[in-house]
Design a protein around this motif. Structure first.
Motif, PDB file in Angstrom:
ATOM      1  N   LEU A 130      22.318   7.234   6.852  1.00 55.63           N
ATOM      2  CA  LEU A 130      22.109   8.672   6.917  1.00 55.63           C
ATOM      3  C   LEU A 130      20.696   9.019   6.470  1.00 55.63           C
ATOM      4  N   ASP A 131      20.154  10.071   7.080  1.00 54.28           N
ATOM      5  CA  ASP A 131      18.784  10.473   6.808  1.00 54.28           C
ATOM      6  C   ASP A 131      18.726  11.998   6.744  1.00 54.28           C
ATOM      7  N   ASN A 132      17.564  12.521   6.375  1.00 54.99           N
ATOM      8  CA  ASN A 132      17.379  13.970   6.391  1.00 54.99           C
ATOM      9  C   ASN A 132      17.325  14.474   7.837  1.00 54.99           C
ATOM     10  N   LEU A 133      17.289  15.786   8.003  1.00 55.00           N
ATOM     11  CA  LEU A 133      17.187  16.351   9.349  1.00 55.00           C
ATOM     12  C   LEU A 133      16.032  15.703  10.102  1.00 55.00           C
ATOM     13  N   THR A 134      14.896  15.573   9.424  1.00 58.65           N
ATOM     14  CA  THR A 134      13.716  14.952   9.996  1.00 58.65           C
ATOM     15  C   THR A 134      12.984  14.196   8.895  1.00 58.65           C
ATOM     16  N   ALA A 135      12.504  13.013   9.222  1.00 60.37           N
ATOM     17  CA  ALA A 135      11.666  12.248   8.306  1.00 60.37           C
ATOM     18  C   ALA A 135      10.748  11.375   9.144  1.00 60.37           C
ATOM     19  N   GLY A 136       9.486  11.303   8.754  1.00 59.12           N
ATOM     20  CA  GLY A 136       8.574  10.481   9.537  1.00 59.12           C
ATOM     21  C   GLY A 136       7.262  10.255   8.824  1.00 59.12           C
ATOM     22  N   GLY A 137       6.638   9.118   9.119  1.00 62.48           N
ATOM     23  CA  GLY A 137       5.369   8.774   8.498  1.00 62.48           C
ATOM     24  C   GLY A 137       4.229   9.630   9.017  1.00 62.48           C
ATOM     25  N   ILE A 138       3.270   9.885   8.141  1.00 60.36           N
ATOM     26  CA  ILE A 138       2.086  10.673   8.491  1.00 60.36           C
ATOM     27  C   ILE A 138       1.046   9.722   9.077  1.00 60.36           C
TER      28      ILE A 138
ATOM     29  N   ASP B   6       6.040   1.683  -0.914  1.00 60.34           N
ATOM     30  CA  ASP B   6       5.395   2.659  -1.792  1.00 60.34           C
ATOM     31  C   ASP B   6       4.996   3.834  -0.917  1.00 60.34           C
ATOM     32  N   GLU B   7       5.610   4.981  -1.146  1.00 57.20           N
ATOM     33  CA  GLU B   7       5.375   6.111  -0.244  1.00 57.20           C
ATOM     34  C   GLU B   7       5.443   7.433  -0.987  1.00 57.20           C
ATOM     35  N   LEU B   8       4.532   8.325  -0.629  1.00 59.72           N
ATOM     36  CA  LEU B   8       4.577   9.702  -1.097  1.00 59.72           C
ATOM     37  C   LEU B   8       5.383  10.513  -0.091  1.00 59.72           C
ATOM     38  N   LEU B   9       6.430  11.174  -0.565  1.00 61.56           N
ATOM     39  CA  LEU B   9       7.325  11.942   0.298  1.00 61.56           C
ATOM     40  C   LEU B   9       6.992  13.422   0.173  1.00 61.56           C
ATOM     41  N   TYR B  10       6.434  13.991   1.214  1.00 62.74           N
ATOM     42  CA  TYR B  10       6.127  15.419   1.241  1.00 62.74           C
ATOM     43  C   TYR B  10       7.400  16.148   1.685  1.00 62.74           C
TER      44      TYR B  10
ATOM     45  N   LEU C 201       0.820  -1.211   0.000  1.00 60.46           N
ATOM     46  CA  LEU C 201       0.000   0.000   0.000  1.00 60.46           C
ATOM     47  C   LEU C 201       0.855   1.263   0.000  1.00 60.46           C
ATOM     48  N   CYS C 202       0.305   2.326  -0.549  1.00 60.09           N
ATOM     49  CA  CYS C 202       1.016   3.609  -0.580  1.00 60.09           C
ATOM     50  C   CYS C 202       0.760   4.375   0.719  1.00 60.09           C
ATOM     51  N   SER C 203       1.841   4.669   1.427  1.00 57.45           N
ATOM     52  CA  SER C 203       1.774   5.469   2.650  1.00 57.45           C
ATOM     53  C   SER C 203       2.269   6.877   2.345  1.00 57.45           C
ATOM     54  N   ARG C 204       2.304   7.720   3.376  1.00 59.01           N
ATOM     55  CA  ARG C 204       2.755   9.106   3.205  1.00 59.01           C
ATOM     56  C   ARG C 204       3.745   9.451   4.318  1.00 59.01           C
ATOM     57  N   ALA C 205       4.722  10.296   3.998  1.00 60.18           N
ATOM     58  CA  ALA C 205       5.727  10.709   4.986  1.00 60.18           C
ATOM     59  C   ALA C 205       6.200  12.123   4.671  1.00 60.18           C
TER      60      ALA C 205
END
Length: 266
Positions: A151-159, A205-209, A119-123
């Motif tokens: 390594l990751d961005n300053l902040t990243a997290g699921g909605i 599967d994720e939409l990255l805002y 499924l497509c999630s959002r973050a």
């Protein structure tokens, strides 16, 4: 490193990324809308649940289940069964919303079931930078179930279910990087990327805002929820060298930021 060398690094990173391939997977739908992808073995298990019907070369959620609330209840109960049977790993006790292309919530479901069911999630993902071009990157804690130590961005997290991207932005900036609300308000949306790939536990599967957040030179992020082991401030050429050490999603968001930086937009 020159601008051309940075562009070469970015091009190389793009070439190393696998394309999303649905070979061997079966699609499933909700009310005629494409929803997810599952393996044939899992498709058989879903049919056994009597919540799904065979449709074309794939599956469809039985429309007799009712609307979003009844759908959510039935799928959540199924997810708990799949967890107990070993299909779903890393149970989170947190729900995501599955939304159609018009932004309507069709059901909510345990977060860890999203990959299993394709499924497509959002973050949200935030590029935190200072005016001289330095970009803050975090290192994911080694205990995380997904991409530990990368390594990751300053902040990243699921909605989470019921949250807007802006709600998640404020919460994650505070929890992961100690960014106060007065600074978080300067974050600006810069687009939405879609990340799709196959993983051992299913389909990611994720939409990255995506957001860009200018930060004062004297601000240093501090993690408060134990999900980030350290932060480092890197100049853009150093960032380009580290793309291969980042999570795929974070690298994609960072590559877009590097493009804006090269164009003088940030």
């Amino acid at each position: 490193m020159s601008a051309d060398e940075m562009l070469d690094r970015i091009a190389y990173w793009r070439q190393t990324q696998a394309r999303f391939d649905t070979t061997g997977l079966l699609p499933w739908a909700v009310e005629g809308l494409a929803a997810g992808w599952v393996s044939p073995a899992l498709a058989d298990r879903l049919l056994q649940s009597e919540l799904f019907l065979t449709e074309g070369r794939g599956l469809a959620l039985d429309p007799r289940l009712g609307g979003p609330l009844m759908r959510s209840r039935a799928l959540q109960e199924l997810a708990e069964q799949l967890r107990d049977e070993g299909w779903i790993k890393g149970w989170r006790d947190e729900r995501y919303d599955w939304m159609d292309d018009w932004g309507r919530v069709r059901f909510s479901l345990e977060r860890s079931a999203f990959r299993t069911l394709g499924l497509c999630s959002r973050a949200i993902h935030v590029n935190g930078y200072i005016e001289d071009g330095g970009l803050w990157l975090g290192t994911r804690a080694t205990h995380k179930s997904v991409d530990p130590g990368k390594l990751d961005n300053l902040t990243a997290g699921g909605i989470a279910s019921g949250e807007s991207p802006e709600d998640t932005l404020q919460r994650e900036l505070a929890e992961e990087a100690g960014v106060p609300a007065r600074l978080a308000g300067f974050a600006r949306p810069v687009g939405i990327l879609r990340s799709q790939r196959r993983e051992p536990d299913g389909v990611h599967d994720e939409l990255l805002y995506c957001y860009d957040l200018p930060l004062p030179d004297d601000f240093a992020p501090v993690n408060t929820d134990g999900e980030v082991s350290q932060f480092q401030l890197l100049q853009p050429p150093q960032v380009a060298e580290q793309l291969g050490a980042m999570t795929w999603d974070a690298a994609a968001v960072t590559v877009a930021w590097l493009g804006r930086w090269l164009d003088g937009e940030c």
